[in-house]
Scaffold this motif. Structure first.
Motif, PDB file in Angstrom:
ATOM      1  N   ASP A  10       0.851  -1.029  -0.146  1.00 56.22           N
ATOM      2  CA  ASP A  10       0.078  -0.053   0.131  1.00 56.22           C
ATOM      3  C   ASP A  10       0.801   1.369   0.023  1.00 56.22           C
ATOM      4  O   ASP A  10       0.318   2.455   0.367  1.00 56.22           O
ATOM      5  N   ARG A 106     -12.345  -1.377  -1.880  1.00 59.75           N
ATOM      6  CA  ARG A 106     -11.192  -2.054  -1.251  1.00 59.75           C
ATOM      7  C   ARG A 106     -11.867  -3.395  -0.514  1.00 59.75           C
ATOM      8  O   ARG A 106     -10.905  -4.288  -0.326  1.00 59.75           O
ATOM      9  N   ASP A 246      -8.049  -1.614   7.550  1.00 58.68           N
ATOM     10  CA  ASP A 246      -7.580  -0.249   7.212  1.00 58.68           C
ATOM     11  C   ASP A 246      -7.813   0.938   8.193  1.00 58.68           C
ATOM     12  O   ASP A 246      -7.437   1.908   7.501  1.00 58.68           O
ATOM     13  N   ASN A 304      -7.550   6.153   8.048  1.00 54.00           N
ATOM     14  CA  ASN A 304      -7.731   5.591   6.676  1.00 54.00           C
ATOM     15  C   ASN A 304      -7.285   6.297   5.552  1.00 54.00           C
ATOM     16  O   ASN A 304      -7.835   6.797   4.726  1.00 54.00           O
ATOM     17  N   LEU A 306      -4.593   7.524   2.189  1.00 53.73           N
ATOM     18  CA  LEU A 306      -4.072   6.707   0.839  1.00 53.73           C
ATOM     19  C   LEU A 306      -2.647   7.104   0.773  1.00 53.73           C
ATOM     20  O   LEU A 306      -2.628   8.355   0.398  1.00 53.73           O
ATOM     21  N   HIS A 349      -8.644   5.294   2.048  1.00 56.03           N
ATOM     22  CA  HIS A 349      -8.002   3.886   1.287  1.00 56.03           C
ATOM     23  C   HIS A 349      -8.994   2.963   1.115  1.00 56.03           C
ATOM     24  O   HIS A 349      -8.999   2.276   0.015  1.00 56.03           O
TER      25      HIS A 349
END
Ligand code: ARG
Length: 366
Positions: A10, A106, A246, A304, A306, A349
């Motif tokens: 990730d 996700r 996550d 959470n 990205l 995410h």
């Protein structure tokens, strides 16, 4: 013909990603696996049907904002094809009143190198959600000769897949925590069931959360399907609603993970990180005391984020503490106003699925 699909973690540089869409989202009626996962005090208990149009529009605006931010940074953004979810979902084994949404991607799609696999979700209402991504999968298949388009074994989701009377309105948070600690969840072990968002990919190692959405048989399935990987079952005894990893345990770059301070990864499970000089840092406190209306998730969507590469990370714009902590950790936080999408299943995410990140499968825990 080009290589379109590649991702092993990730945090390596993100080049192509799927961002979900909120169209036609429905709050599903109660079913064996969902009622357990809706907090007792939630205003969503006992209500179902299409989500209010205005909230769908606002969520789509937030998702479009995220897509624009990504595109401005050179990331290619793909979008699913929405499906009308306000219709019954019927298989030979069950009938669900409706579907749910094509959010968050996700939960449905797991990218493992040049493979994207649709998961084996335990919610009946999510049984056909993968179809919203099939046009994209078909496109990758046509354009990338190495792309592996995969569907995990589909669970049947008969009544045997769930413990009945597991849940009782009167169950206290303490009892829930006790069940989490005892690894006593609503799903049974008759078949492998897993949500892609329970799988944390760190190259050769997969850390999979055992909880309300993923069972032990799924771990066994992963071990056999990916013999070249190491599969670690993880669980967080401080989480009364353990769903998806996550908002609990989030890697930022090789060697650094932020950890939900309330959910507490057990000592024994920390060892592998400590033995390999990984730092596990408690995540900053969320800026909010309540999730937004009609939201399944907790305030911990604050963490959470990205990750775009080992330096840049997108964080929700109102999460001032998390933004500040990112800087302290040597990251460059990029704020995006995204809270309006939270009710549709998650944060930054959750709302995405990896298509391409640079890099290859590393062994971070030799
Ligand atoms: N269970 C998490 C929490 O409430 C939410 C995780 C959402 N993640 C996702 N991929 N849908 O803290």
């Amino acid at each position: 013909m080009t290589k379109i699909v590649n991702s092993w973690n990730d945090f390596d540089p993100l080049k192509r990603v799927i961002v979900g869409k909120a169209d036609f989202s429905v709050i599903p009626d109660e079913e064996p696996a969902t009622s357990e996962k809706v907090p007792v005090d939630s205003e969503m208990r006992g209500m179902w049907g299409p989500r209010p149009t205005e909230t769908v529009e606002k969520a789509n605006e937030a998702l479009d904002r995220l897509a624009k931010e990504l595109e401005s940074r050179g990331v290619i953004v793909d979008r699913p094809t929405p499906i009308q979810w306000n219709q019954a979902m019927i298989t030979p084994d069950f009938r669900a009143q409706s579907g749910m949404t094509q959010m968050p991607p996700r939960d449905i799609l797991l990218t493992m190198g040049n493979e994207i696999m649709a998961s084996a979700n335990s919610f009946r209402c999510r049984y056909f959600e993968y179809l919203a991504y099939w046009p994209l999968m078909n496109q990758y298949f046509e354009e990338d000769p190495e792309f592996l388009w995969t569907q995990a074994p589909r669970p049947r989701l008969t009544d045997k897949s769930y413990k009945h009377n597991y849940y009782d309105e009167k169950i206290s948070i303490e009892e829930r925590l006790e069940r989490t600690a005892n690894l006593d969840f609503v799903t049974t072990e008759v078949e492998p069931m897993w949500d892609a968002a329970d799988v944390l990919r760190l190259g050769k190692d997969l850390f999979i959360q055992h909880g309300l959405t993923t069972n032990r048989k799924a771990m066994e399935w992963f071990k056999r399907y990916y013999p070249e990987h190491r599969v670690h079952a993880v669980n967080f005894p401080g989480d009364p609603y353990p769903i998806h990893i996550d908002a609990t345990f989030v890697p930022l770059r090789p060697g650094l993970i932020i950890n939900n301070p309330e959910r507490r990864l057990p000592e024994a499970q920390r060892k592998i990180f400590e033995a390999n000089d990984w730092q596990i840092v408690d995540a900053a406190q969320p800026a909010h005391t309540e999730p937004p209306p009609l939201c399944y998730s907790s305030v911990w969507l604050s963490m959470n984020c990205l990750v775009l590469d080992h330096k840049n990370v997108i964080v929700e714009a109102s999460e001032v503490n998390q933004l500040e902590q990112m800087e302290k950790l040597g990251m460059n936080p990029i704020p995006v106003d995204f809270r309006d999408a939270y009710a549709f299943g998650g944060g930054l995410h959750c709302s995405t699925a990896d298509v391409y990140r640079e890099g290859s499968m590393e062994d971070y825990f030799p």
